[in-house]
Write an enzyme that holds these catalytic residues in place. Structure first.
Site, PDB file in Angstrom:
ATOM      1  N   ARG A  64      20.358  39.351   9.050  1.00  0.00           N
ATOM      2  CA  ARG A  64      21.796  39.357   9.116  1.00  0.00           C
ATOM      3  C   ARG A  64      22.346  40.800   8.966  1.00  0.00           C
ATOM      4  O   ARG A  64      23.374  40.896   9.688  1.00  0.00           O
ATOM      5  CB  ARG A  64      22.313  38.821   7.744  1.00  0.00           C
ATOM      6  CG  ARG A  64      23.785  38.728   7.409  1.00  0.00           C
ATOM      7  CD  ARG A  64      24.441  38.311   8.704  1.00  0.00           C
ATOM      8  NE  ARG A  64      25.937  38.326   8.446  1.00  0.00           N
ATOM      9  CZ  ARG A  64      26.876  39.492   8.700  1.00  0.00           C
ATOM     10  NH1 ARG A  64      26.217  40.514   8.963  1.00  0.00           N
ATOM     11  NH2 ARG A  64      27.976  39.326   8.444  1.00  0.00           N
ATOM     12  N   GLU A  65      21.576  41.567   8.566  1.00  0.00           N
ATOM     13  CA  GLU A  65      22.188  43.102   8.469  1.00  0.00           C
ATOM     14  C   GLU A  65      21.893  43.908   9.651  1.00  0.00           C
ATOM     15  O   GLU A  65      23.014  44.260  10.120  1.00  0.00           O
ATOM     16  CB  GLU A  65      21.342  43.769   7.314  1.00  0.00           C
ATOM     17  CG  GLU A  65      21.556  43.618   5.807  1.00  0.00           C
ATOM     18  CD  GLU A  65      23.061  44.014   5.461  1.00  0.00           C
ATOM     19  OE1 GLU A  65      23.424  44.812   6.263  1.00  0.00           O
ATOM     20  OE2 GLU A  65      23.631  43.723   4.403  1.00  0.00           O
TER      21      GLU A  65
END
Length: 226
Positions: A64-65
């Protein structure tokens, strides 16, 4: 677009369907093959052991990052696999955030610090995880503001469901100017989406790898030479 029917049709098709997720995982474009998620699985597993997390959960957060791009940079200056800010890296003695080892170390140490901030206030591990993830995304102060607003307006300050609603409201002047708020305006939709997305990815990873393992087991049982 979130208010349209098309949004939910598209979202359900590509993100909520475990069958489509499994199909994508077997594509040549997928990083999930052979029980591997990324080139950094061993680093993620070691860091997850330190945190006491399932490594697939931490892998979901890293995806996600940065989508596993060690050279990723955000508009705000966050760097690397776990999108660590330089000042945060320095707090943990990290000098090169483009180095996957150092970056994951800094991210892991920051998560450990956040866990310590919440563990005495929220005993339920599943609930506490959501507070930790949201704090990683938007900062501890904004979460503490949302907790204070939740308490003031009669909600449950230990419930992510309740607190996330006031995190969303921190983009409205009535709430970010409230006397109990110390950190001002917050675009609360971002950390709320962040938590939901990581948990969705985590669930997909578990389903995908479980399906891979079941397929391998079945293939082994059907192999005459086994």
């Amino acid at each position: 677009m979130r208010k349209t029917t098309d949004y939910y049709v598209i979202y359900d098709k590509y993100f909520r369907s475990s069958k489509s997720a499994l199909r994508r995982s077997r594509s040549k474009y997928s990083s999930i093959r052979g029980n591997a998620i990324s080139p950094y699985d061993s680093l993620i597993q070691d860091a997850a052991d330190e945190l006491g997390w399932d490594w697939l959960l931490l892998a979901a957060q890293v995806f996600r990052e940065s989508k596993f791009d060690e050279n990723s940079e955000s508009w705000a200056g966050a760097i690397g696999l776990m999108q660590v800010m330089p000042r945060t890296g320095r707090e943990y003695g990290v000098t090169d955030l483009y180095d996957p080892v150092q970056n994951i170390y800094a991210g892991m140490k920051h998560i450990m610090w956040l866990q310590r901030q919440w563990e005495k206030k929220i005993s339920d591990e599943d609930e506490r995880l959501k507070f930790v993830l949201a704090s990683y995304n938007v900062g501890l102060g904004h979460l503490q503001d949302a907790v204070r607003l939740t308490e003031k307006y009669g909600g449950n300050p230990k419930s992510w469901q309740d607190v996330s609603q006031f995190l969303l409201k921190k983009s409205r002047s009535k709430y970010f100017n409230d006397p109990v708020v110390q950190y001002g305006y917050c675009r609360g939709s971002e950390p709320v989406e962040y938590v939901d997305r990581i948990l969705d990815i985590y669930q997909n990873y578990k389903e995908i790898l479980q399906s891979e393992e079941e397929t391998e087991t079945a293939d082994g049982q059907n192999d005459p030479s086994s």
